[in-house]
Design a protein around this motif. Structure first.
Motif, short mmCIF file in Angstrom:
data_model
loop_
_atom_site.label_atom_id
_atom_site.label_comp_id
_atom_site.label_asym_id
_atom_site.label_seq_id
_atom_site.Cartn_x
_atom_site.Cartn_y
_atom_site.Cartn_z
N GLY A 119 61.88 59.62 35.60
CA GLY A 119 60.84 59.01 35.20
C GLY A 119 59.58 59.34 36.05
O GLY A 119 59.78 59.97 37.09
N GLN A 120 58.47 58.77 35.54
CA GLN A 120 57.13 58.61 36.42
C GLN A 120 57.34 57.64 37.30
O GLN A 120 58.32 56.66 37.53
CB GLN A 120 55.93 58.25 35.49
CG GLN A 120 55.91 59.30 34.37
CD GLN A 120 54.62 58.89 33.57
OE1 GLN A 120 54.17 57.78 33.62
NE2 GLN A 120 54.18 59.88 32.70
N PRO A 121 56.45 57.74 38.48
CA PRO A 121 56.68 57.13 39.88
C PRO A 121 56.62 55.53 39.42
O PRO A 121 57.63 54.87 39.96
CB PRO A 121 55.55 57.48 40.63
CG PRO A 121 55.19 59.12 40.22
CD PRO A 121 55.52 58.99 38.92
N ASP A 122 55.74 55.13 38.67
CA ASP A 122 55.77 53.41 38.42
C ASP A 122 57.11 53.14 37.76
O ASP A 122 57.45 51.89 37.90
CB ASP A 122 54.55 53.24 37.57
CG ASP A 122 53.08 53.12 38.34
OD1 ASP A 122 53.19 53.28 39.50
OD2 ASP A 122 52.19 53.54 37.60
N GLU A 123 57.64 53.87 36.71
CA GLU A 123 58.71 53.54 36.34
C GLU A 123 60.06 53.30 37.27
O GLU A 123 60.78 52.60 37.34
CB GLU A 123 59.20 54.40 35.06
CG GLU A 123 58.47 54.47 34.07
CD GLU A 123 58.88 55.81 33.01
OE1 GLU A 123 59.37 55.31 32.02
OE2 GLU A 123 58.49 56.73 33.36
N ILE A 124 60.03 54.26 38.21
CA ILE A 124 61.02 54.43 39.30
C ILE A 124 60.75 53.24 40.40
O ILE A 124 61.90 52.67 40.94
CB ILE A 124 61.09 55.88 39.91
CG1 ILE A 124 61.39 57.01 39.01
CG2 ILE A 124 62.02 55.84 41.07
CD1 ILE A 124 62.64 56.77 38.16
#
Length: 261
Positions: free
Chosen positions: A227-232
């Protein structure tokens, strides 16, 4: 449509599943970070895509062309470039001569006594060096360069192949924080200008969270998150694998500024 598509990719060594049926995609114009703790299967995945290790099962396709089973040279000819954790250049040559050698290879040309390599493609090589910020050092020997500059030369060498996909193995290893951010900012700029895709492995989480468009996370050969960085950053399984529980990734101030920008 995705440029790179990986489906069910797997590799075993003896009874150990180093990579166990992973799937992911990468589009042109994106930077995708492949991360995970030691032994997660990152290097094996990387080397299967590049053809250095043959997959036991699964598919790796580049714009619809199957890469599994092709040797690295043929994969390179399909438009897949690569940089390495330890930068590789011809130390006996000047900076521009390194790029000229890469151009000769890309154009399937050879040089003879009557047509020396240092006369071939100098103008094109200089344009590549300008793109990576090394134009002023074109005629210096590679042995005289700082390590961060050698990494820029290696990037220019990879770009000589006009890659659609660039694989970068630990691109900022051994570099100071500012040098790391400068190199990755340059890479992101080139990705957008050339509309190419980059898959990179990286141990510096500051670099990963500041510059990756998307991330995939491996643990014990399996894909546990993407996923995107904020999700990870807030993914519970990723936090558990890296830290145990109750902690999250934090960026240093330089990376935070890059991420905000």
């Amino acid at each position: 449509m995705s440029l790179l598509k990986v489906v069910g990719l797997g590799k075993s060594f003896g009874g150990v599943k180093a990579v166990d049926g992973i799937d992911f995609e990468l589009q042109a114009g994106q930077l995708l970070a492949l991360i995970g703790p030691n032994g997660a299967g990152k290097s094996t995945t990387f080397n299967m895509i590049n053809g250095q290790i043959r997959a036991d099962r699964g598919s790796v396709s580049l714009d619809g062309t199957e890469l599994v089973g092709l040797p690295p040279r043929q994969i390179w000819r399909q438009g897949v470039g690569r940089t390495f954790q330890i930068a590789e250049t011809f130390s006996s040559l000047t900076v521009v001569e390194n790029i000229q050698m890469a151009l000769l290879s890309h154009q399937k040309k050879i040089f003879t006594f009557w047509s020396p390599a240092n006369k071939h493609g100098r103008e094109q090589a200089m344009r590549l060096l300008e793109q990576v910020g090394m134009l002023e050092q074109a005629d210096r020997p590679c042995t005289a360069l700082a390590y961060s500059d050698i990494k820029r030369v290696e990037l220019a060498i990879a770009l000589a192949n006009e890659p659609r996909l660039l694989l970068m193995d630990e691109p900022t290893a051994g570099m100071a924080p500012k040098e790391r951010n400068d190199l990755m900012a340059l890479t992101k700029k080139l990705v957008l200008e050339r509309n190419m895709a980059v898959l990179f492995t990286e141990h510096s989480m500051d670099v990963v969270f500041a510059y990756a468009d998307r991330m995939i996370v491996l643990a014990r050969g399996r894909l546990i998150a993407q996923g995107q960085p904020d999700e990870i950053r807030h993914h519970p399984k990723v936090q558990e694998v890296y830290f145990g529980t109750g902690k999250t990734f934090k960026l240093d101030k330089t990376a935070e500024r890059a991420h905000a920008g």
